[in-house]
Motif scaffolding. Structure first.
Motif, PDB file in Angstrom:
ATOM      1  N   GLY A  74       0.807  -1.045  -0.001  1.00  0.00           N
ATOM      2  CA  GLY A  74       0.167  -0.128   0.034  1.00  0.00           C
ATOM      3  C   GLY A  74       0.778   1.272   0.064  1.00  0.00           C
ATOM      4  O   GLY A  74       0.341   2.374   0.100  1.00  0.00           O
ATOM      5  N   ARG A  75       2.074   1.161  -0.221  1.00  0.00           N
ATOM      6  CA  ARG A  75       2.940   2.473  -0.135  1.00  0.00           C
ATOM      7  C   ARG A  75       3.198   2.905  -1.794  1.00  0.00           C
ATOM      8  O   ARG A  75       4.094   3.712  -1.950  1.00  0.00           O
ATOM      9  CB  ARG A  75       4.324   2.135   0.493  1.00  0.00           C
ATOM     10  CG  ARG A  75       3.843   1.980   2.148  1.00  0.00           C
ATOM     11  CD  ARG A  75       4.951   1.762   3.104  1.00  0.00           C
ATOM     12  NE  ARG A  75       4.730   1.912   4.299  1.00  0.00           N
ATOM     13  CZ  ARG A  75       5.229   1.396   5.151  1.00  0.00           C
ATOM     14  NH1 ARG A  75       6.287   0.578   5.019  1.00  0.00           N
ATOM     15  NH2 ARG A  75       4.954   1.376   6.439  1.00  0.00           N
ATOM     16  N   ARG A  76       2.504   2.664  -2.667  1.00  0.00           N
ATOM     17  CA  ARG A  76       2.700   3.071  -3.962  1.00  0.00           C
ATOM     18  C   ARG A  76       1.387   3.729  -4.464  1.00  0.00           C
ATOM     19  O   ARG A  76       0.038   3.123  -4.204  1.00  0.00           O
ATOM     20  CB  ARG A  76       2.866   1.917  -4.971  1.00  0.00           C
ATOM     21  CG  ARG A  76       4.315   0.832  -4.597  1.00  0.00           C
ATOM     22  CD  ARG A  76       4.453  -0.079  -5.563  1.00  0.00           C
ATOM     23  NE  ARG A  76       3.375  -1.195  -5.638  1.00  0.00           N
ATOM     24  CZ  ARG A  76       3.313  -2.392  -6.270  1.00  0.00           C
ATOM     25  NH1 ARG A  76       4.417  -2.568  -7.103  1.00  0.00           N
ATOM     26  NH2 ARG A  76       2.489  -3.302  -6.172  1.00  0.00           N
ATOM     27  N   TYR A  77       1.661   4.839  -4.863  1.00  0.00           N
ATOM     28  CA  TYR A  77       0.496   5.681  -5.440  1.00  0.00           C
ATOM     29  C   TYR A  77      -0.213   5.132  -6.452  1.00  0.00           C
ATOM     30  O   TYR A  77       0.396   4.550  -7.268  1.00  0.00           O
ATOM     31  CB  TYR A  77       1.044   7.080  -5.571  1.00  0.00           C
ATOM     32  CG  TYR A  77      -0.347   7.925  -6.369  1.00  0.00           C
ATOM     33  CD1 TYR A  77      -1.394   8.577  -5.552  1.00  0.00           C
ATOM     34  CD2 TYR A  77      -0.160   8.114  -7.882  1.00  0.00           C
ATOM     35  CE1 TYR A  77      -2.554   8.922  -6.118  1.00  0.00           C
ATOM     36  CE2 TYR A  77      -1.414   8.877  -8.446  1.00  0.00           C
ATOM     37  CZ  TYR A  77      -2.331   9.433  -7.569  1.00  0.00           C
ATOM     38  OH  TYR A  77      -3.429  10.040  -8.115  1.00  0.00           O
ATOM     39  N   ILE A  78      -1.718   5.013  -6.462  1.00  0.00           N
ATOM     40  CA  ILE A  78      -2.401   4.382  -7.456  1.00  0.00           C
ATOM     41  C   ILE A  78      -3.378   5.384  -7.957  1.00  0.00           C
ATOM     42  O   ILE A  78      -4.187   6.022  -7.233  1.00  0.00           O
ATOM     43  CB  ILE A  78      -3.247   3.331  -6.942  1.00  0.00           C
ATOM     44  CG1 ILE A  78      -2.097   2.005  -6.651  1.00  0.00           C
ATOM     45  CG2 ILE A  78      -4.094   2.679  -8.116  1.00  0.00           C
ATOM     46  CD1 ILE A  78      -2.830   0.817  -6.308  1.00  0.00           C
ATOM     47  N   ASP A  79      -3.350   6.005  -9.184  1.00  0.00           N
ATOM     48  CA  ASP A  79      -4.110   6.847  -9.889  1.00  0.00           C
ATOM     49  C   ASP A  79      -5.678   6.064 -10.167  1.00  0.00           C
ATOM     50  O   ASP A  79      -6.145   6.091 -11.197  1.00  0.00           O
ATOM     51  CB  ASP A  79      -3.669   7.363 -10.933  1.00  0.00           C
ATOM     52  CG  ASP A  79      -4.323   8.688 -11.517  1.00  0.00           C
ATOM     53  OD1 ASP A  79      -5.290   9.163 -10.840  1.00  0.00           O
ATOM     54  OD2 ASP A  79      -3.991   8.826 -12.975  1.00  0.00           O
TER      55      ASP A  79
END
Length: 253
Positions: A74-79
């Motif tokens: 959950g530490r990666r930005y998701i657009d």
């Protein structure tokens, strides 16, 4: 300055045979449990166990909602499209609510996780999507976040109770943001340093940034991350120091 402070920690962040922290020990120390809801981490058994232990120890249950990103914790930005994000958060709230109810408790607050927490600090679209999910689940549910974030501002406008949070084990930049995790010194692991920081936060309403800048930081809750090395010792040191300084450590719900 602060005579009452909540001490929260992330728990249930393993998955299957993978365990990331001693959740059982942490739940004997903290007053708020941010329980992973299965998207960034956590599985049904971990969620059930965390809820049972939280109820057993009188710890408030918080929904630690995040992006659908098990591989990246959950530490990666998701657009993600805001409407889809609303559905994802509502789904997570529903899942945790079932386990909380089965344990004899309830979901008492919401705290987004990781990259989602960071994104909704400034992204109105995603912040509004999470606010919408919380309102649909329970329009009186408190939400936890960074002081000055768009997330808390939009939540307050929507009538949700807002709770400002600070971090015991993370370094701050001079502009009051969290130092990125990949930067040297971003994560604090010395119990004495963490204890000193939380007492200063509670008694003086301030925290020192990486360059020595003193930041005003009024918070009702302080977080120790469950995946920080030595998290149990950090939480114990923080709580002991707060009690020793005359601060009452208890949940805001």
């Amino acid at each position: 300055m602060t005579t009452v402070l909540d001490l929260n920690c992330d728990v249930a962040e393993g998955f299957g045979a993978w365990r990331i922290a001693d959740d059982d020990a942490l739940l004997t120390v903290v007053t708020g449990a941010n329980i992973a809801c299965g998207f960034h981490a956590g599985d049904p058994s971990a969620m059930r166990r965390a809820c049972l232990n939280a109820v057993r120890h009188g710890v408030a249950i918080g929904a630690h909602v995040g992006y659908r990103d098990l591989a990246g914790f959950g530490r990666r930005y998701i657009d993600v499209d805001p409407a889809e994000l609303t559905d994802d958060v509502l789904y997570q709230l529903g899942a945790l609510s079932a386990f909380a109810a089965a344990a004899g408790g309830r979901v008492g607050y919401v705290k987004p996780h990781g990259a989602l927490y960071g994104a909704i600090g400034s992204d109105d679209g995603q912040a509004g999507a999470v606010v919408s999910a919380v309102r649909q689940f329970d329009p009186a549910l408190p939400v936890l976040g960074m002081p000055g974030s768009r997330w808390l501002a939009l939540a307050a406008e929507a009538g949700l109770p807002t709770v400002a949070e600070a971090f015991a084990d993370r370094a701050y930049t001079p502009d009051g943001l969290l130092l990125p995790r990949r930067s040297p010194g971003a994560v604090l692991t010395d119990p004495a340093e963490v204890a000193s920081r939380v007492v200063r936060l509670a008694t003086d309403g301030e925290v020192e940034a990486t360059d020595g800048t003193v930041l005003a930081m009024r918070a009702r809750s302080v977080c120790v991350h469950g995946d920080t090395p030595g998290a149990v010792e950090l939480a114990r040191a923080a709580r002991a120091a707060l009690v020793g300084a005359g601060v009452s450590v208890r949940s805001f719900v």
